[in-house]
Design a protein around this motif. Structure first.
Motif, PDB file in Angstrom:
ATOM      1  N   SER A   1       0.833  -1.207   0.000  1.00 38.26           N
ATOM      2  CA  SER A   1       0.000   0.000   0.000  1.00 38.26           C
ATOM      3  C   SER A   1       0.867   1.256   0.000  1.00 38.26           C
ATOM      4  CB  SER A   1      -0.909   0.020   1.227  1.00 38.26           C
ATOM      5  OG  SER A   1      -1.572   1.268   1.332  1.00 38.26           O
ATOM      6  N   PRO A   2       0.568   2.215  -0.883  1.00 43.25           N
ATOM      7  CA  PRO A   2       1.308   3.479  -0.880  1.00 43.25           C
ATOM      8  C   PRO A   2       1.186   4.226   0.442  1.00 43.25           C
ATOM      9  CG  PRO A   2      -0.003   3.245  -2.875  1.00 43.25           C
ATOM     10  CD  PRO A   2      -0.441   2.155  -1.948  1.00 43.25           C
ATOM     11  N   ALA A   3       0.152   3.895   1.220  1.00 43.78           N
ATOM     12  CA  ALA A   3      -0.044   4.552   2.516  1.00 43.78           C
ATOM     13  C   ALA A   3       0.944   4.064   3.565  1.00 43.78           C
ATOM     14  CB  ALA A   3      -1.468   4.326   3.014  1.00 43.78           C
ATOM     15  N   ASP A   4       1.582   2.923   3.300  1.00 42.45           N
ATOM     16  CA  ASP A   4       2.538   2.367   4.254  1.00 42.45           C
ATOM     17  C   ASP A   4       3.944   2.829   3.869  1.00 42.45           C
ATOM     18  OD1 ASP A   4       0.436   1.021   5.413  1.00 42.45           O
ATOM     19  OD2 ASP A   4       0.741  -0.781   4.209  1.00 42.45           O
ATOM     20  N   PRO A   5       4.576   3.641   4.696  1.00 40.27           N
ATOM     21  CA  PRO A   5       5.889   4.176   4.338  1.00 40.27           C
ATOM     22  C   PRO A   5       6.959   3.105   4.286  1.00 40.27           C
ATOM     23  CG  PRO A   5       5.392   4.669   6.634  1.00 40.27           C
ATOM     24  CD  PRO A   5       4.140   4.080   6.035  1.00 40.27           C
ATOM     25  N   ALA A   6       7.914   3.294   3.402  1.00 35.27           N
ATOM     26  CA  ALA A   6       9.054   2.389   3.333  1.00 35.27           C
ATOM     27  C   ALA A   6       9.856   2.498   4.627  1.00 35.27           C
ATOM     28  CB  ALA A   6       9.923   2.724   2.132  1.00 35.27           C
ATOM     29  N   ILE A   7      10.580   1.436   4.933  1.00 32.77           N
ATOM     30  CA  ILE A   7      11.370   1.373   6.161  1.00 32.77           C
ATOM     31  C   ILE A   7      12.795   0.978   5.800  1.00 32.77           C
ATOM     32  CG2 ILE A   7      11.692   0.102   8.335  1.00 32.77           C
ATOM     33  CD1 ILE A   7       8.649  -0.231   8.434  1.00 32.77           C
ATOM     34  N   VAL A   8      13.747   1.615   6.454  1.00 33.64           N
ATOM     35  CA  VAL A   8      15.143   1.226   6.315  1.00 33.64           C
ATOM     36  C   VAL A   8      15.534   0.431   7.551  1.00 33.64           C
ATOM     37  CG1 VAL A   8      17.530   2.004   6.100  1.00 33.64           C
ATOM     38  CG2 VAL A   8      15.701   3.252   4.942  1.00 33.64           C
ATOM     39  N   TYR A   9      16.081  -0.740   7.321  1.00 36.61           N
ATOM     40  CA  TYR A   9      16.491  -1.617   8.423  1.00 36.61           C
ATOM     41  C   TYR A   9      18.011  -1.732   8.406  1.00 36.61           C
ATOM     42  CZ  TYR A   9      16.959  -5.817  11.313  1.00 36.61           C
ATOM     43  OH  TYR A   9      17.310  -6.714  12.291  1.00 36.61           O
TER      44      TYR A   9
ATOM     45  N   LYS B   1      11.689   7.835   8.914  1.00 35.80           N
ATOM     46  CA  LYS B   1      11.697   9.248   8.542  1.00 35.80           C
ATOM     47  C   LYS B   1      11.954   9.382   7.047  1.00 35.80           C
ATOM     48  CE  LYS B   1      13.060  11.113  13.024  1.00 35.80           C
ATOM     49  NZ  LYS B   1      14.071  11.898  13.778  1.00 35.80           N
ATOM     50  N   GLU B   2      11.109  10.166   6.400  1.00 37.48           N
ATOM     51  CA  GLU B   2      11.124  10.247   4.937  1.00 37.48           C
ATOM     52  C   GLU B   2      12.485  10.646   4.384  1.00 37.48           C
ATOM     53  OE1 GLU B   2       8.661  12.555   1.366  1.00 37.48           O
ATOM     54  OE2 GLU B   2       7.989  12.676   3.449  1.00 37.48           O
ATOM     55  N   GLN B   3      13.124  11.636   5.006  1.00 30.62           N
ATOM     56  CA  GLN B   3      14.414  12.104   4.509  1.00 30.62           C
ATOM     57  C   GLN B   3      15.482  11.028   4.619  1.00 30.62           C
ATOM     58  OE1 GLN B   3      15.258  14.979   2.864  1.00 30.62           O
ATOM     59  NE2 GLN B   3      17.186  13.880   2.606  1.00 30.62           N
ATOM     60  N   GLU B   4      15.458  10.283   5.716  1.00 32.72           N
ATOM     61  CA  GLU B   4      16.453   9.240   5.915  1.00 32.72           C
ATOM     62  C   GLU B   4      16.206   8.055   4.975  1.00 32.72           C
ATOM     63  OE1 GLU B   4      16.262   8.462  10.082  1.00 32.72           O
ATOM     64  OE2 GLU B   4      17.261  10.337  10.610  1.00 32.72           O
ATOM     65  N   VAL B   5      14.945   7.737   4.735  1.00 29.12           N
ATOM     66  CA  VAL B   5      14.621   6.682   3.778  1.00 29.12           C
ATOM     67  C   VAL B   5      15.064   7.105   2.377  1.00 29.12           C
ATOM     68  CG1 VAL B   5      12.753   5.393   2.673  1.00 29.12           C
ATOM     69  CG2 VAL B   5      12.704   5.761   5.146  1.00 29.12           C
ATOM     70  N   ARG B   6      14.828   8.371   2.043  1.00 33.91           N
ATOM     71  CA  ARG B   6      15.245   8.878   0.725  1.00 33.91           C
ATOM     72  C   ARG B   6      16.760   8.781   0.571  1.00 33.91           C
ATOM     73  NH1 ARG B   6      13.544  13.792   1.115  1.00 33.91           N
ATOM     74  NH2 ARG B   6      11.433  13.292   0.450  1.00 33.91           N
ATOM     75  N   SER B   7      17.495   9.095   1.632  1.00 29.55           N
ATOM     76  CA  SER B   7      18.961   9.009   1.580  1.00 29.55           C
ATOM     77  C   SER B   7      19.420   7.575   1.352  1.00 29.55           C
ATOM     78  CB  SER B   7      19.558   9.555   2.883  1.00 29.55           C
ATOM     79  OG  SER B   7      19.282  10.926   3.034  1.00 29.55           O
ATOM     80  N   ALA B   8      18.749   6.641   2.007  1.00 32.97           N
ATOM     81  CA  ALA B   8      19.101   5.225   1.828  1.00 32.97           C
ATOM     82  C   ALA B   8      18.818   4.778   0.401  1.00 32.97           C
ATOM     83  CB  ALA B   8      18.338   4.369   2.832  1.00 32.97           C
ATOM     84  N   ARG B   9      17.712   5.238  -0.151  1.00 29.82           N
ATOM     85  CA  ARG B   9      17.385   4.866  -1.536  1.00 29.82           C
ATOM     86  C   ARG B   9      18.419   5.428  -2.506  1.00 29.82           C
ATOM     87  NH1 ARG B   9      10.819   5.713  -1.143  1.00 29.82           N
ATOM     88  NH2 ARG B   9      10.280   3.502  -1.094  1.00 29.82           N
TER      89      ARG B   9
END
Length: 274
Positions: free
Chosen positions: A219-227, A239-247
């Protein structure tokens, strides 16, 4: 303590949004529900309320009873025990998240990703661990048994896996490495699997600070997670910014790595040389 699993997160976020839509602060909602501020905060960050507490919250937030079923269904899903409970794994941490993900992008600096590991490799890694108190014979056996999670890769609606690994992880002096490398070649034939190797000769890159995994959900409503797993435990980041950095880091690594086909040919040669 590790973070709550995805389904509990989804319910927590939905309840927080309902409270905000009702224009209540946590304090105001807690006063009406007879909840402490601490309890309100725990529920909105991932503690599962009881069934009757949930109903009380929906009532206080102004939902008519005919609008309750979706939230009650979320609660039912959140309290379900997944297959991992059979192996003593709590409804928190990486395995439950992986079980609910639709796509995994992982960079491994020192190990083969768990979804690609053979039984021999699992045993070798666990028994060679520095902490024998943590990796007992029982925990090693459990680690082998939960390889059932690999079924996600070959399911009817398979998980998409993009695994990037540093070449040094493929050159471990382990008795199982030929079998392990051959297994990677076999799994990499699946259309939903992308496998890449960071070759020798690549200089400084984004993965030198350690392994990490980006999990995305249906679901697009479920944010991605960095593990990120480390020697003392693990961290899950939303956190969106940290997930974006990981991507971005993962994309950089993918551009530096050998292509999928080149990587598979390399691993096949390495297996033949053993």
């Amino acid at each position: 303590m590790t973070e709550p699993n995805l389904r509990v997160r989804v319910l927590a976020r939905a309840l927080r949004e309902l409270r905000e839509r009702a224009r209540m602060t946590q304090q105001e909602a807690g006063d009406r529900l007879r909840f402490t501020n601490r309890k309100m905060s725990r529920i909105e960050t991932g503690q599962l309320p009881s069934y009757h507490e949930l109903q009380a919250m929906l009532d206080v937030y102004g939902l008519v009873s005919t609008d309750w079923p979706p939230y009650l269904a979320m609660w039912e899903r959140a309290k379900e025990k997944g297959w991992w409970h059979t192996y003593g794994i709590p409804n928190r941490g990486y395995v439950p998240l992986e079980a609910q993900a639709s796509e995994i992008r992982s960079f491994q600096l020192g190990m083969v990703h768990g979804l690609l590991q053979t039984e021999g490799y699992v045993r070798a890694v666990f028994t060679g661990a520095a902490d024998p108190a943590r990796h007992t014979p029982a925990s090693v056996a459990r680690g082998v048994e939960i390889r059932r999670r690999q079924r996600r890769v070959t399911a009817d609606e398979p998980l998409r896996l993009h695994s990037i690994v540093d070449h040094t992880a493929l050159r471990r002096d382990l008795p199982c490495m030929q079998e392990q490398l051959a297994h990677i070649v076999m799994v990499a034939e699946l259309e939903n699997v992308t496998f890449q190797v960071i070759p020798p000769g690549i200089g400084a890159h984004a993965g030198l600070s350690g392994s990490f995994t980006v999990l995305s959900f249906p679901s697009p409503a479920d944010p991605a997670i960095v593990y990120v797993e480390h020697i003392a435990g693990s961290v899950e980041v939303e956190k969106e910014q940290e997930v974006r950095s990981a991507r971005l880091a993962f994309d950089q690594l993918a551009s530096l790595a050998l292509s999928h086909d080149e990587s598979v040919r390399l691993v096949d040669r390495m297996a033949a040389e053993l």
